[in-house]
Write a protein that holds these residues in place. Structure first.
Motif, PDB file in Angstrom:
ATOM      1  N   ALA A 274     -32.575 -36.534  57.256  1.00 46.46           N
ATOM      2  CA  ALA A 274     -32.696 -35.116  58.394  1.00 46.46           C
ATOM      3  C   ALA A 274     -33.642 -34.355  57.783  1.00 46.46           C
ATOM      4  CB  ALA A 274     -31.278 -34.520  58.581  1.00 46.46           C
ATOM      5  N   PHE A 275     -33.654 -34.098  56.424  1.00 44.81           N
ATOM      6  CA  PHE A 275     -34.698 -32.933  55.917  1.00 44.81           C
ATOM      7  C   PHE A 275     -35.853 -33.377  54.899  1.00 44.81           C
ATOM      8  CE2 PHE A 275     -30.468 -31.024  56.565  1.00 44.81           C
ATOM      9  CZ  PHE A 275     -30.777 -30.237  57.650  1.00 44.81           C
ATOM     10  N   VAL A 276     -35.794 -34.845  54.845  1.00 45.15           N
ATOM     11  CA  VAL A 276     -36.822 -35.111  53.715  1.00 45.15           C
ATOM     12  C   VAL A 276     -37.734 -36.311  54.487  1.00 45.15           C
ATOM     13  CG1 VAL A 276     -37.483 -36.130  51.458  1.00 45.15           C
ATOM     14  CG2 VAL A 276     -35.365 -34.387  51.842  1.00 45.15           C
ATOM     15  N   ASN A 277     -37.426 -37.580  54.259  1.00 46.07           N
ATOM     16  CA  ASN A 277     -37.929 -38.699  55.070  1.00 46.07           C
ATOM     17  C   ASN A 277     -37.264 -39.740  54.873  1.00 46.07           C
ATOM     18  OD1 ASN A 277     -39.244 -40.153  52.862  1.00 46.07           O
ATOM     19  ND2 ASN A 277     -40.550 -37.993  52.541  1.00 46.07           N
ATOM     20  N   THR A 278     -37.536 -40.750  55.978  1.00 47.52           N
ATOM     21  CA  THR A 278     -36.465 -42.028  55.902  1.00 47.52           C
ATOM     22  C   THR A 278     -37.005 -42.881  54.641  1.00 47.52           C
ATOM     23  OG1 THR A 278     -36.651 -41.835  58.461  1.00 47.52           O
ATOM     24  CG2 THR A 278     -36.133 -44.063  57.303  1.00 47.52           C
ATOM     25  N   LEU A 279     -38.220 -42.795  54.169  1.00 47.30           N
ATOM     26  CA  LEU A 279     -38.541 -43.840  53.099  1.00 47.30           C
ATOM     27  C   LEU A 279     -37.793 -43.242  51.780  1.00 47.30           C
ATOM     28  CD1 LEU A 279     -40.222 -46.019  51.679  1.00 47.30           C
ATOM     29  CD2 LEU A 279     -42.249 -44.095  51.254  1.00 47.30           C
TER      30      LEU A 279
END
Length: 304
Positions: free
Chosen positions: A115-120
């Motif tokens: 939600a707040f950083v990234n999917t990777l």
């Protein structure tokens, strides 16, 4: 007595019991290297979301893996002197409570990262969690004396995770940080394993000093320390860092070589733990030099 406490928890488990499940000292070192990865990936200040939620998510995932490790190892923990006082062997927390706790904080970690950083970063963190909690703890640890070498990939991931949290990618610099910790892990852990060899033998754990003897393990520590010396020169060779890091790395590596040689040459019972203790200081100082080398030109207004 140990069997009884393994299957039921005392009334009133405290927050300190759950904190101990998280292995806070280990998680603190993990977060330090992850934050260094974030800082090195950024030309200036790290984005707030990456720093705050990335650190929180990686920390919770690491704590989740640690708690699962407590659940899986609870029976051998009850036998070994170093670990018999942990919450599960003592009955402070039940295996069910510990597993639910681990799954909850692990799920929260993934939600925060997505939600707040990234999917990777979320995907890489998830695979690191599975690598340590499942592949290493449930299989490799009991299957081969090379467990710490193969399983070391999960432990080497934090700076790569931190880097990915900032950039959304896996770059050569991140892989170099990964490689440093991956190479550092065997001499670091095998020094402790020599000191605890009889305890590992008692629980039939195939650690290198148990399966191949302490002399062979001392030789492997020396060889890996030489390899680590060479690997830690790569950030300078690649142009990722400058003279400040190089000078610090040379001094720290000479120190590690001293301990590895002393450990190899004599059977002083104090040397394994001295080597183990130095290895922790070594890693923290090495990453601190990387950080100082990265930010000093910015503070002095010089081109990076």
């Amino acid at each position: 007595m140990a069997t009884t406490t393994l299957n039921s928890a005392r009334q009133g488990a405290t927050w300190k019991d759950y904190l101990e499940l998280c292995k806070p000292k280990v998680v603190a070192l993990i977060l330090f290297t992850a934050v260094v990865g974030m800082l090195l990936a950024s030309p200036g200040m790290v984005p707030v979301n990456a720093l705050l939620f990335g650190t929180l998510g990686i920390g919770l995932a690491s704590a989740s893996a640690a708690a699962i490790n407590h659940v899986v190892d609870r029976r051998i923990d009850a036998i070994m002197g170093r670990t018999h006082g942990r919450p599960l062997p003592q009955g402070a927390v039940s295996p069910r409570q510990a597993l639910i706790f681990a799954l909850l904080i692990g799920a929260l970690a993934m939600l925060l990262l997505v939600a707040f950083v990234n999917t990777l970063t979320a995907v890489l963190t998830f695979f690191s969690l599975i690598g340590y909690a499942v592949v290493y703890t449930m299989y490799l640890k009991r299957a081969t004396p090379q467990n710490i070498v193969i399983g070391g990939a999960a432990g080497a991931a934090p700076p790569l995770l931190g880097w990915a949290a900032v950039t959304g990618s896996v770059d050569p610099g991140a892989l170099l940080l990964f490689l440093i910790i991956f190479t550092w892990t065997p001499p670091h852990f095998w020094a402790l394993a020599i000191h605890r060899a009889e305890e590992y033998r008692k629980v039939d754990m195939p650690m290198l000093p148990v399966t191949h003897g302490k002399d062979y393990t001392r030789l492997q520590i020396l060889l890996y320390t030489i390899l680590l010396f060479l690997v830690t020169l790569l950030p300078y060779s690649y142009g990722m860092s400058g003279g400040l890091y190089l000078g610090g790395a040379l001094v720290l590596n000479l120190g590690f070589m001293y301990y590895a040689v002393q450990l190899y040459r004599n059977e002083d019972e104090r040397m394994p733990m001295r080597t183990f203790g130095y290895s922790i200081i070594y890693l923290m100082a090495l990453f601190a030099f990387l950080l100082a080398d990265h930010y000093l030109p910015l503070l002095l207004g010089m081109p990076a």
